[in-house]
Write an enzyme that holds these catalytic residues in place. Structure first.
Site: not given
Length: 650
Positions: A116, A297
């Site tokens: 992140k 994903r």
């Protein structure tokens, strides 16, 4: 198109991928752990291969074993689903090295968005707005605490790797930071193998809005509209919908453009989700949103996007992985109607969302909604994996109609065995503020009444006790040769009885594992059973299984069992100071030692179940005695961990 696919996952997503793959004419190859030997996804695929013991770290997360199965089975591609290895760059590289197509983005894109802190730096460079905070490499606790102070409370501690709310803690006061950081880092390490965190400003009235993006290997990228995932508990999504309530055309275009920029910045291909946090205090406004992370994903909530676009996103994944171009331009992307998805879990909202395990004694879904599931009646919810039972998706022309359709379907769903969140989901669908679109990620926390009561349901218990009584009278009737259709009689009993007034008997039972007493009064109309003064519920369903009566009443399950003489069930008696495991799991840490004095509310131990941490606290002051477990030990629900002796006890 590919001729075969190995699905490197389990449960409902494995079943979902297999469904599309079969429609496209592909041979489907499943993998399974020892715990999943009889799982639904194993039977739905054309072939299946054992890859290891139950723990995911020894089966579904073992890259070498999955690649070996793919080679031996002749799989042309591997679809990772979500979770497990879906965002593991090393796994994607291993697929390429083995000459097998990875149905997902290139490893470089996974790496760029997988951490992140680096992702946020990259997004800033690409012109995508990010939340203020500290995203650097230095992880010294004192330094992070100082950064939190500079940012200003409340703040969020977030794991650099992974997602799903794991390794995330909200901190409201400076004094709480140290404990929250330690817990977040431990959970991040256990879940993702990486204890690093970042610190971000907590946004007031946050709305969680995400954009579904797709990119091909020919330089094209588009978005497929947004999803609103703001109904959350412990930073995990509960209900998702598309489109987002209150979303304007202008804001959708701006957020969509930012999402596409994010995908192009990392050379993305395939399906991905760019997640934004928006300030919902004055409704969704231009300029009031910030990049949070990108999930490289397919998402759990992808069915709501499929519903409003009429597209099969798994098919798109396969086609793009096979080298095809995107089938639509941005201007051609549909948006029709409204869809809502509820995550149906084996968990107990009234007890802090503790996961619940066990066999699904009964499982029935209604018609009229889409159901994606990886279990069926007779399946076991194990402590090793996510406790999702199903995703239930409603689609209608309007949001109001979709919510009503979903609420009705939840009411008609039957699940017996583990405790579930059905009642909460139904209540959320009907909550006036949610219906009005005035909600944010803190909505569930601010409305604890939605979670239901942890107190026993007397009406449900009475119905269960009445069924137990019927069983007992049937047994006695057989012993005294009473006719099958003859009603039960107190004269069949062999204990003492009274000659005046209604005869009243006490019937000891176990109510959700705890001792309780039903009262049976015999009058002119036969026996009348009550528990805590309540008569049997007329609007409940009772199922007999496993020497117990399971009663479903307004979405909540109550289990009533007979007390067996000499069984030692009195060990469950309240007030004995015993600290017991609230669910199956692993003891991560013991925070006290024998002889320690503790105060009420003090943390005693930490248990992990389904990759989430649960802290156990003292219910009364006293001294610790008889610790019966050790860190790393697996414990069953109800197992005694230790005892807190009241001051003065020997």
């Amino acid at each position: 198109m590919f001729a075969s696919v190995l699905i490197a996952n389990r449960g409902e997503i494995a079943c979902r991928i297999a469904r599309t793959a079969k429609r496209l004419g592909m041979r489907t190859i499943a993998v399974y752990s020892e715990a999943d030997r009889d799982a639904l996804h194993v039977r739905q695929c054309d072939e299946a291969h054992l890859i290891g013991p139950a723990p995911a770290a020894e089966s579904y997360l073992v890259v070498e074993r999955i690649i070996e199965v793919a080679r031996k089975s002749g799989a042309q591609c591997i679809h990772p689903g979500y979770g497990f290895l879906s965002e593991n760059a090393e796994f994607a590289e291993a697929c390429v090295a083995a000459g097998i197509v990875f149905v997902g983005p290139p490893p470089s894109a996974i790496r760029a968005m997988g951490l992140k802190d680096r992702a946020k730096a990259l997004m800033q460079k690409a012109g995508v707005p990010v939340v203020p905070g500290y995203h650097g490499e230095l992880q010294e606790p004192g330094f992070l605490k100082q950064k939190a102070y500079e940012i200003g409370y409340p703040v969020l501690i977030k794991a650099v790797a992974g997602g799903g709310g794991k390794g995330m803690r909200r901190v409201d006061r400076h004094a709480e930071f140290d404990a929250a950081l330690e817990s977040a880092q431990r959970e991040a390490k256990n879940s993702f193998g990486d204890a690093r965190v970042l610190i971000e400003k907590y946004v007031a009235a946050p709305r969680h809005i995400e954009m579904q993006v797709f990119a091909d290997s020919h330089g094209n990228a588009i978005h497929l509209n947004e999803r609103d995932c703001s109904l959350q508990r412990r930073h995990q999504k509960v209900i998702e919908e598309a489109p987002a309530p209150g979303m304007s055309l202008e804001l959708r275009a701006a957020m969509g453009d930012a999402a596409v920029k994010a995908a192009l910045a990392v050379g993305y291909t395939g399906a991905g989700t760019v997640e934004f946090i928006a300030d919902g205090s004055n409704g969704l406004q231009p300029g009031g949103y910030w990049f949070m992370e990108m999930n490289t994903r397919l998402q759990v909530e992808h069915p709501v996007t499929e519903a409003i676009t009429g597209l099969d996103l798994v098919e798109w994944q396969f086609r793009i992985a096979a080298g095809e171009k995107l089938p639509l331009t941005q201007a051609q992307v549909p948006l029709d109607g409204h869809a809502v998805e509820a995550r149906f879990y084996a968990e107990d909202p009234a007890r802090g969302f503790l996961p619940s395990t066990g066999t699904l004694v009964a499982l029935q879904f209604p018609d009229g909604v889409r159901v994606d599931t990886g279990v069926e009646q007779g399946s076991a919810i194990s402590p090793y994996y996510d406790p999702m039972i199903a995703k239930m998706i409603a689609y209608a022309a309007t949001r109001e109609a979709a919510l009503e359709q979903l609420a009705s379907a939840l009411d008609r769903t039957v699940a017996v065995g583990p405790r579930t969140n059905l009642a909460l989901l139904s209540s959320l669908c009907r909550a006036p503020e949610f219906r009005a679109g005035t909600f944010d990620t803190g909505f569930i926390d601010r409305n604890p009444a939605l979670l239901g009561s942890a107190e026993p349901d007397g009406a449900a218990a009475a119905l269960g006790a009445a069924r137990l009584l019927e069983q007992e009278w049937a047994r006695i009737g057989r012993s005294v040769n009473r006719a099958a259709d003859e009603p039960p009689s107190p004269w069949d009993a062999t204990d003492g009885f009274q000659l005046s007034g209604a005869r009243v008997m006490a019937l000891p039972v176990l109510l959700d594992g705890e001792p309780a007493e039903a009262r049976v009064a015999y009058g002119r109309n036969g026996p009348a059973v009550t528990v805590a003064g309540e008569a049997p519920a007329a609007d409940a369903m009772a199922v007999e299984a496993d020497q117990a009566i399971y009663v479903l009443h307004r979405g909540r399950q109550t289990v009533v069992r007979p007390v067996q003489a000499g069984s030692g069930d009195v060990d469950h008696a309240d007030g004995d100071g015993q600290i017991k495991a609230p669910m199956h799991g692993k003891v991560l840490a013991l925070l006290v030692a024998d002889g320690d004095r503790v105060e009420k509310g003090q943390r005693l131990a930490v248990i992990e179940a389904m990759k989430m941490e649960h802290a156990l606290t003292a219910r009364r002051p006293g001294r610790v005695a008889g610790i019966a477990v050790a860190p790393g030990q697996q414990v069953a629900e109800g197992a005694r961990l230790m005892t807190i002796e009241a001051e003065g006890e020997a």
